[in-house]
Design an enzyme around this catalytic site. Structure first.
Site, PDB file in Angstrom:
ATOM      1  N   ASP A 301     -56.467 -11.531  -1.614  1.00 16.91           N
ATOM      2  CA  ASP A 301     -55.583 -10.705  -0.804  1.00 16.91           C
ATOM      3  C   ASP A 301     -55.386  -9.354  -1.494  1.00 16.91           C
ATOM      4  O   ASP A 301     -55.251  -9.290  -2.716  1.00 16.91           O
ATOM      5  CB  ASP A 301     -54.237 -11.410  -0.633  1.00 16.91           C
ATOM      6  CG  ASP A 301     -53.360 -10.711   0.393  1.00 16.91           C
ATOM      7  OD1 ASP A 301     -53.840 -10.456   1.494  1.00 16.91           O
ATOM      8  OD2 ASP A 301     -52.195 -10.423   0.067  1.00 16.91           O
ATOM      9  N   GLU A 342     -41.171   3.475  -1.355  1.00 14.09           N
ATOM     10  CA  GLU A 342     -41.932   4.702  -1.184  1.00 14.09           C
ATOM     11  C   GLU A 342     -41.041   5.923  -1.412  1.00 14.09           C
ATOM     12  O   GLU A 342     -41.428   6.891  -2.076  1.00 14.09           O
ATOM     13  CB  GLU A 342     -42.547   4.756   0.221  1.00 14.09           C
ATOM     14  CG  GLU A 342     -43.632   3.708   0.466  1.00 14.09           C
ATOM     15  CD  GLU A 342     -43.064   2.373   0.899  1.00 14.09           C
ATOM     16  OE1 GLU A 342     -41.815   2.221   0.902  1.00 14.09           O
ATOM     17  OE2 GLU A 342     -43.854   1.473   1.211  1.00 14.09           O
ATOM     18  N   THR A 373     -35.211   4.876   8.885  1.00 13.66           N
ATOM     19  CA  THR A 373     -35.136   3.670   9.715  1.00 13.66           C
ATOM     20  C   THR A 373     -36.502   3.408  10.316  1.00 13.66           C
ATOM     21  O   THR A 373     -37.341   4.316  10.441  1.00 13.66           O
ATOM     22  CB  THR A 373     -34.112   3.818  10.860  1.00 13.66           C
ATOM     23  OG1 THR A 373     -34.568   4.828  11.771  1.00 13.66           O
ATOM     24  CG2 THR A 373     -32.732   4.180  10.323  1.00 13.66           C
ATOM     25  N   ALA A 374     -36.728   2.177  10.702  1.00 13.32           N
ATOM     26  CA  ALA A 374     -38.006   1.821  11.316  1.00 13.32           C
ATOM     27  C   ALA A 374     -38.163   2.475  12.679  1.00 13.32           C
ATOM     28  O   ALA A 374     -39.291   2.683  13.147  1.00 13.32           O
ATOM     29  CB  ALA A 374     -38.098   0.298  11.453  1.00 13.32           C
ATOM     30  N   MET A 378     -38.528   8.358   9.701  1.00 20.11           N
ATOM     31  CA  MET A 378     -38.393   9.513   8.813  1.00 20.11           C
ATOM     32  C   MET A 378     -36.988   9.536   8.228  1.00 20.11           C
ATOM     33  O   MET A 378     -36.080   8.868   8.725  1.00 20.11           O
ATOM     34  CB  MET A 378     -38.695  10.822   9.547  1.00 20.11           C
ATOM     35  CG  MET A 378     -37.805  11.128  10.724  1.00 20.11           C
ATOM     36  SD  MET A 378     -38.290  12.683  11.528  1.00 20.11           S
ATOM     37  CE  MET A 378     -37.107  12.743  12.878  1.00 20.11           C
ATOM     38  N   SER A 379     -36.840  10.303   7.146  1.00 20.76           N
ATOM     39  CA  SER A 379     -35.540  10.491   6.510  1.00 20.76           C
ATOM     40  C   SER A 379     -35.374  11.974   6.216  1.00 20.76           C
ATOM     41  O   SER A 379     -36.342  12.751   6.293  1.00 20.76           O
ATOM     42  CB  SER A 379     -35.454   9.686   5.203  1.00 20.76           C
ATOM     43  OG  SER A 379     -36.408  10.167   4.260  1.00 20.76           O
ATOM     44  N   ASP A 522     -49.938 -18.303   0.506  1.00 21.19           N
ATOM     45  CA  ASP A 522     -48.586 -18.833   0.311  1.00 21.19           C
ATOM     46  C   ASP A 522     -47.868 -19.143   1.615  1.00 21.19           C
ATOM     47  O   ASP A 522     -46.811 -19.768   1.602  1.00 21.19           O
ATOM     48  CB  ASP A 522     -47.734 -17.855  -0.512  1.00 21.19           C
ATOM     49  CG  ASP A 522     -47.576 -16.500   0.175  1.00 21.19           C
ATOM     50  OD1 ASP A 522     -48.166 -16.311   1.263  1.00 21.19           O
ATOM     51  OD2 ASP A 522     -46.878 -15.639  -0.380  1.00 21.19           O
TER      52      ASP A 522
END
Length: 687
Positions: A301, A342, A373-374, A378-379, A522
């Site tokens: 993976d 990030e 936020t999803a 952006m922020s 897993d």
């Protein structure tokens, strides 16, 4: 070795001994020689008998030492299992009423309450609640882990301890089949099944034993004949009433059959599993360890195995007319309200590369923060005008996904620069993730986010390639990103946008070509692929379904360990091959050392072949028997530790085995037997 001696003596039981054909023949020969020595006792006869029995005991000792290394850990695990009590719910829908029972009384489907400070009584899944769990009793790792209901982090193991909060666990184990039960059986060696290659080698050794047995028995008529035609021949070569010839024939047989590898074969297999246990990997079968050594395709993976798993900012790329330092300052400001890994990496990169002090949102008075936020993707931050210039507009900075930020620029009346689109496409094509930074009305530049490839992983894959192993990266990324990371990491192939069905299909395709496949997983969705793989390594933090489907469990839940598992499997096979080569070469050397010395008295012409100038036939026989026993003891540490493995091609490994262990196996008996002969030639009956 001293602690393991009682176990070695218990293994003299014929019921146990017959499982090893070579050593069973040696033990039968020792019994026969003992009877002859009792009937007609001589110093030579009893000396041979003693060393024949020591040969059997040393062989048993090798296996007992290998098994004994896990007994201390097994005792600890057994104590944790038997001393645990459980609060079993009377009804799954009524958590307020329970009965206190012993852990071994739990059955599949029972639900138990476990609170802070209590030991989880059995393997199961968390069906309610979330808790911090100490798994050090199983994994040896002191750092606690989080277990919660739902998802792939719900599985818990009996014997671990809840450190905080309260959970309800549904037992998934059957009585006597818990994770701890299997660990106890495996680390003690009680449940180790012989692998196919080991069975095949046992058959070969048994066939060689029968051949040498037949050849040795045919010498008895020759001994009678030589005694009749030449009464002066020593009794060691004749069927005298003292039964010496019987003892000599048994000695010859034991020295010529492959006793060295026969004695160490089981210890090599147990030690291979023990090396995995030392690395916190539980092999649920010996077959899995051996298969790891024959693996020719590795499915790995990407996230957490090949890469670090968190995308990190690596570069600020400004558009024309914007200074890189200004872009870095804007990127830092717009990331202060972004708590994702990030966002944190952007702040760190700006600080490290441009010396920008890491500020906190509270330091900027009257600023309006826009958290990531999803939904918005952006922020940013809206800053009021400077105190000395109230007529100027405030500053608005945004950072985020290219489409979201460029839409924000257009909505503010600006025009995203054409250059920005090219920068975004270039970063995406290289396998990175582009984040656009903008002020109201204009784009400042792009941040290059990258899922960083682990240090040294390319060299590991180069080693795999030299071993003839093909590596395949599995990822959910798009093909463009997947190819860029695959090229950087140095894998042979990749599977992008992979689904559980895709993984299973890839494994079947590889196996149809005759390859053995290993993979890690897993989640419940990994279970079909783990079950199909020849070596399926399930993470201990994963679901019960994954752990049941795999044939190995990594207690540390480190996907990279699959590479170490392959190394251990290779080492097991190489150790077995090296000691088999040494044993066969040993037999050839002992044949040429003993036979000329024995028959030189009858056929003087053979004296020229007695290159070691052994003192007498009796001395030659006893020296060979003593050497045959002592070489087993000398090789026990090598069997347990394993032959050092260096990644290389099969032809190079074969050449190394032949030069080191083949040549060593021929030379060692000549030196060893001669030294022993010099030490014993003055004993009674040796001249």
């Amino acid at each position: 070795m001293i602690r393991s001696l009682p176990d070695a003596l218990r293994k003299l039981n014929p019921v146990t001994a017959w499982r090893n054909p070579v050593m069973f023949i040696v033990e039968a020969g020792a019994v026969f020689a003992t009877v002859l020595a009792v009937v007609e006792p001589t110093f030579f006869a009893w000396a041979v008998v003693v060393w024949l029995w020591l040969t059997v005991i040393f062989a048993n000792l090798a296996e007992a030492v290998a098994e004994g290394r896990g007994k201390a850990r097994a005792a600890t695990l057994r104590a944790a299992k038997t001393g645990t009590e459980a609060r079993r719910l009377r009804s799954p829908d009524d958590p307020g009423h329970w009965d206190v029972v012993r852990a071994p009384e739990l059955r599949q489907g029972d639900r138990v309450i476990v609170e802070a400070g209590e030991v989880i009584p059995g393997d199961g899944d968390v069906v309610e609640g979330i808790a911090s769990v100490d798994e050090s009793a199983i994994t040896g790792e002191s750092a606690p882990v989080i277990r919660e209901s739902g998802g792939d982090r719900s599985a818990v193991t009996g014997g671990t301890k809840v450190l905080s909060d309260r959970i309800i666990v549904e037992i998934t184990q059957k009585p006597g089949e818990s994770f701890i039960d299997r660990m106890i059986a495996l680390v003690e060696g009680a449940n180790r099944q012989k692998t196919p290659n080991e069975i095949a080698l046992n058959i070969l050794l048994a066939a060689l034993t029968i051949i040498f047995l037949t050849a040795t028995v045919t010498m008895q008529p020759l001994a009678i004949y030589t005694k009749l035609v030449n009464p002066g021949v020593p009794d060691s070569l004749a069927l005298g009433a003292d039964g010496v010839t019987g003892i000599v024939l048994v000695s010859l047989l034991v020295c010529l059959i492959p006793t060295t590898i026969g004695a160490l074969l089981s210890a090599i297999g147990i030690a291979g599993m023990d090396r995995l246990v030392q690395r916190n990997v539980l092999a649920l079968s010996g077959r899995a360890v051996e298969a790891a050594g024959d693996v020719s395709t590795l499915l790995l993976d990407k996230t957490g195995t090949i890469t670090l798993g968190n995308r990190q900012a690596t570069e600020f790329v400004p558009v024309d007319g914007v200074a890189e330092a200004y872009l870095a300052e804007a990127a830092q400001l717009s990331s202060l309200a972004d708590e994702t890994p990030e966002g944190r990496s952007i702040v760190v990169l700006a600080k490290q590369r441009y010396g920008l002090r890491e500020r906190r949102p509270g330091e900027l008075a009257h600023a309006e923060w826009v958290p990531f936020t999803a939904q918005t993707r952006m922020s940013g931050v809206d800053l009021p005008p400077e105190p000395g210039a109230p007529d100027q507009a405030g500053r608005q900075v945004r950072k985020g996904a290219a489409t979201a930020v460029m839409k924000w620029v257009r909505d503010a009346g600006g025009h995203p620069a054409d250059e920005a689109g090219g920068l975004v496409d270039g970063i995406a094509a290289s396998g990175g993730t582009p984040l656009v930074v903008a002020e109201k009305g204009r784009v400042l530049g792009v941040i290059h986010l990258k899922d960083v490839v682990k240090e040294g992983i390319r060299e590991r894959f180069d080693d795999m390639r030299r071993m003839g192993i093909r590596t395949v990266m599995i990822t959910g990324d798009n093909p463009l990103t997947a190819k860029a990371i695959a090229d950087e990491a140095g894998v042979d192939d990749f599977l992008a946008e992979a689904t559980p069905e895709d993984k299973l299909a890839l494994i079947k395709k590889e196996q149809e070509g005759g390859r053995l496949v290993a993979m890690t997983g897993d989640g419940t969705n990994d279970a079909p692929a783990l079950a199909q793989s020849d070596v399926g390594v399930a993470m201990n933090t994963g679901t019960s379904a994954a752990k049941e489907a795999g044939n190995m469990v990594d207690l540390d839940s480190n996907p990279t360990k699959l590479i170490e598992i392959v190394d251990i499997g290779k080492q097991l096979l190489i150790t077995r091959g090296a000691l088999t080569t040494f044993s066969m070469a040993n037999d050839v050397a002992k044949y040429f050392a003993i036979i000329p010395a024995m028959f030189a008295a009858v056929y003087p012409g053979l004296d020229a072949l007695n290159v070691m100038r052994l003192a007498s036939p009796q001395s030659a026989i006893l020296s060979a028997v003593v050497f045959n026993a002592l070489v087993i003891v000398a090789l026990i540490p090598l069997a347990l530790r394993g032959v050092r493995y260096r990644p290389s091609s099969a032809s190079k490994l074969l050449s190394r085995n032949l030069y080191v262990y083949g040549l060593g196996g021929i030379i060692a008996p000549f030196i060893g037997i001669k030294i022993i002969d010099l030490l014993i030639q003055f004993l009674p009956g040796m001249s």
